[in-house]
Design a protein around this motif. Sequence first.
Motif, PDB file in Angstrom:
ATOM      1  N   VAL A  24       1.965   5.379  -2.641  1.00  0.00           N
ATOM      2  CA  VAL A  24       2.324   4.359  -1.617  1.00  0.00           C
ATOM      3  C   VAL A  24       3.533   3.973  -1.045  1.00  0.00           C
ATOM      4  O   VAL A  24       3.641   3.768   0.114  1.00  0.00           O
ATOM      5  N   ALA A  25       4.455   4.136  -1.843  1.00  0.00           N
ATOM      6  CA  ALA A  25       5.755   3.881  -1.447  1.00  0.00           C
ATOM      7  C   ALA A  25       6.324   4.759  -0.499  1.00  0.00           C
ATOM      8  O   ALA A  25       7.111   4.276   0.436  1.00  0.00           O
ATOM      9  N   ALA A  26       5.952   5.926  -0.498  1.00  0.00           N
ATOM     10  CA  ALA A  26       6.313   7.245   0.540  1.00  0.00           C
ATOM     11  C   ALA A  26       5.694   7.026   1.561  1.00  0.00           C
ATOM     12  O   ALA A  26       6.172   7.147   2.686  1.00  0.00           O
ATOM     13  N   LEU A  27       4.461   6.538   1.852  1.00  0.00           N
ATOM     14  CA  LEU A  27       3.630   6.535   2.743  1.00  0.00           C
ATOM     15  C   LEU A  27       3.376   5.269   3.401  1.00  0.00           C
ATOM     16  O   LEU A  27       3.199   5.120   4.714  1.00  0.00           O
ATOM     17  N   GLY A  28       3.840   4.030   2.748  1.00  0.00           N
ATOM     18  CA  GLY A  28       3.887   2.721   3.472  1.00  0.00           C
ATOM     19  C   GLY A  28       2.531   2.084   2.980  1.00  0.00           C
ATOM     20  O   GLY A  28       1.707   2.657   3.012  1.00  0.00           O
ATOM     21  N   PRO A  29       2.716   0.831   2.633  1.00  0.00           N
ATOM     22  CA  PRO A  29       1.424   0.099   1.966  1.00  0.00           C
ATOM     23  C   PRO A  29       0.547  -0.156   3.177  1.00  0.00           C
ATOM     24  O   PRO A  29       0.910  -0.784   3.950  1.00  0.00           O
ATOM     25  N   SER A  30      -0.767   0.185   2.741  1.00  0.00           N
ATOM     26  CA  SER A  30      -1.972  -0.204   3.700  1.00  0.00           C
ATOM     27  C   SER A  30      -3.180   0.245   3.056  1.00  0.00           C
ATOM     28  O   SER A  30      -3.039   0.765   1.966  1.00  0.00           O
ATOM     29  N   LEU A  31      -4.096  -0.169   3.594  1.00  0.00           N
ATOM     30  CA  LEU A  31      -5.577   0.064   2.833  1.00  0.00           C
ATOM     31  C   LEU A  31      -5.729   1.621   2.802  1.00  0.00           C
ATOM     32  O   LEU A  31      -6.062   2.249   2.008  1.00  0.00           O
ATOM     33  N   ARG A  67     -15.354  -7.178  -2.040  1.00  0.00           N
ATOM     34  CA  ARG A  67     -15.828  -6.241  -0.826  1.00  0.00           C
ATOM     35  C   ARG A  67     -14.635  -5.085  -0.712  1.00  0.00           C
ATOM     36  O   ARG A  67     -15.056  -3.943  -0.720  1.00  0.00           O
ATOM     37  N   LEU A  68     -13.417  -5.484  -0.770  1.00  0.00           N
ATOM     38  CA  LEU A  68     -12.361  -4.772  -0.723  1.00  0.00           C
ATOM     39  C   LEU A  68     -12.127  -3.603  -1.866  1.00  0.00           C
ATOM     40  O   LEU A  68     -11.961  -2.668  -1.807  1.00  0.00           O
ATOM     41  N   SER A  69     -12.353  -4.145  -3.208  1.00  0.00           N
ATOM     42  CA  SER A  69     -12.478  -3.495  -4.190  1.00  0.00           C
ATOM     43  C   SER A  69     -13.439  -2.339  -4.242  1.00  0.00           C
ATOM     44  O   SER A  69     -13.217  -1.413  -4.543  1.00  0.00           O
ATOM     45  N   LEU A  70     -14.516  -2.738  -3.895  1.00  0.00           N
ATOM     46  CA  LEU A  70     -15.753  -1.727  -4.053  1.00  0.00           C
ATOM     47  C   LEU A  70     -15.661  -0.872  -2.926  1.00  0.00           C
ATOM     48  O   LEU A  70     -15.996   0.350  -3.086  1.00  0.00           O
ATOM     49  N   LEU A  71     -14.911  -1.198  -1.828  1.00  0.00           N
ATOM     50  CA  LEU A  71     -14.765  -0.263  -0.510  1.00  0.00           C
ATOM     51  C   LEU A  71     -13.543   0.904  -0.977  1.00  0.00           C
ATOM     52  O   LEU A  71     -13.744   1.989  -0.740  1.00  0.00           O
ATOM     53  N   VAL A  72     -12.633   0.285  -1.729  1.00  0.00           N
ATOM     54  CA  VAL A  72     -11.436   1.316  -2.031  1.00  0.00           C
ATOM     55  C   VAL A  72     -12.158   1.927  -3.201  1.00  0.00           C
ATOM     56  O   VAL A  72     -11.801   3.281  -3.311  1.00  0.00           O
ATOM     57  N   THR A  88      -3.690   4.045   2.959  1.00  0.00           N
ATOM     58  CA  THR A  88      -2.791   4.751   2.152  1.00  0.00           C
ATOM     59  C   THR A  88      -2.936   4.537   0.707  1.00  0.00           C
ATOM     60  O   THR A  88      -3.019   5.512   0.079  1.00  0.00           O
ATOM     61  N   VAL A  89      -3.500   3.179   0.427  1.00  0.00           N
ATOM     62  CA  VAL A  89      -3.887   3.204  -1.090  1.00  0.00           C
ATOM     63  C   VAL A  89      -5.164   4.163  -1.266  1.00  0.00           C
ATOM     64  O   VAL A  89      -5.204   4.684  -2.359  1.00  0.00           O
ATOM     65  N   ILE A  90      -6.059   4.326  -0.399  1.00  0.00           N
ATOM     66  CA  ILE A  90      -7.147   5.202  -0.567  1.00  0.00           C
ATOM     67  C   ILE A  90      -6.840   6.538  -0.614  1.00  0.00           C
ATOM     68  O   ILE A  90      -7.073   7.349  -1.537  1.00  0.00           O
ATOM     69  N   VAL A  91      -5.887   6.932   0.049  1.00  0.00           N
ATOM     70  CA  VAL A  91      -5.312   8.217   0.092  1.00  0.00           C
ATOM     71  C   VAL A  91      -4.614   8.719  -1.294  1.00  0.00           C
ATOM     72  O   VAL A  91      -4.849   9.684  -1.860  1.00  0.00           O
ATOM     73  N   ALA A  92      -3.564   7.840  -1.580  1.00  0.00           N
ATOM     74  CA  ALA A  92      -2.823   7.932  -2.661  1.00  0.00           C
ATOM     75  C   ALA A  92      -3.742   7.916  -4.066  1.00  0.00           C
ATOM     76  O   ALA A  92      -3.550   8.796  -4.657  1.00  0.00           O
ATOM     77  N   LEU A  93      -4.782   7.018  -4.150  1.00  0.00           N
ATOM     78  CA  LEU A  93      -5.562   7.102  -5.261  1.00  0.00           C
ATOM     79  C   LEU A  93      -6.520   8.185  -5.143  1.00  0.00           C
ATOM     80  O   LEU A  93      -6.745   8.832  -6.260  1.00  0.00           O
TER      81      LEU A  93
END
Length: 289
Positions: A141-148, A87-92, A150-155
């Motif tokens: 991600v390291a600059a913004l901090g790990p979170s869901l 579910r998380l992988s598809l959401l991301v 942040t991962v979406i924004v970074a990618l």
Amino acid sequence: MAASAPTAGNSERVRLLGLLLKRRTVVVGLVVLGLIAALAILAPLIAPYAPNKLSVVNRLKPPGGTWLFGTDEFGRDVFSRTIYAGRLSLLVGGAVVVMAAVLGVTLGLCAGFFRRLDTPIARIIDAMMAFPDILLAIALVAALGPSLVTVIVALGIVYAPRLARIVRASTLVIRELPYVEAARALGVSTPRIMTRHVLRNLVSPILVQGTFIFAYAMLAEAGLSFLGLGVSPEVPTWGTMIAAGRQYIGQADWMTLFPGVAIVLSVLSLQMVGDGLRDVLDPRLRKDL
């Protein structure tokens, strides 16, 4: 005449869908992807256990009747965690495609349509694509901090240049075509020309590239989670499951096997669907079908 245009458009879509479904690899990819999506969406109904339910007395149980995919080092059901992680992988993947499309299409249209913006935007795109995708994602991600989020924004930022480059190259060609020049001569506004006359002709390459970005985003999210830079460790993801299973690879290989297979099947099915869409929607490749 007014009624014939929609009919012609519908018949063309039906023809393209027929060509797409004639490709066996596309059908297989759609079936596998649909099965993974169904398992992920219906996880609360299908999963026999809660994904974080601990049962230490049942730790490292091999796959069997009670534990379909076995259990991990804390006695958690690997099958339940695997489908919840989907579910998380598809959401991301879906969120990254949307964000990359918004950023990439906007930048590509502006760079291709407005000559004075072409050079600076093109240089930004080239600079971002000079970095390996995963390294740029790790840095963001390291600059913004790990979170869901942040991962979406970074990618989304990482994969936006891929779409921007394609949209820019196509826009540079389309803006010089006679029908665009005619629209300018008739006084059609620039935003209307960009959306109705340029963007509408870019749907096919954007759609094809979107399927590839979806696969890349799922793979990158798993990589970030594996490195501990993804979402919270309490949330099951395929990357964190593989990372946890490394310590027990000799005695409980199922901890890494099943989430690894899930990643491979998801990415491979998306790639097969993307290849089929590219072959069908590209007129040059369609001749060979």
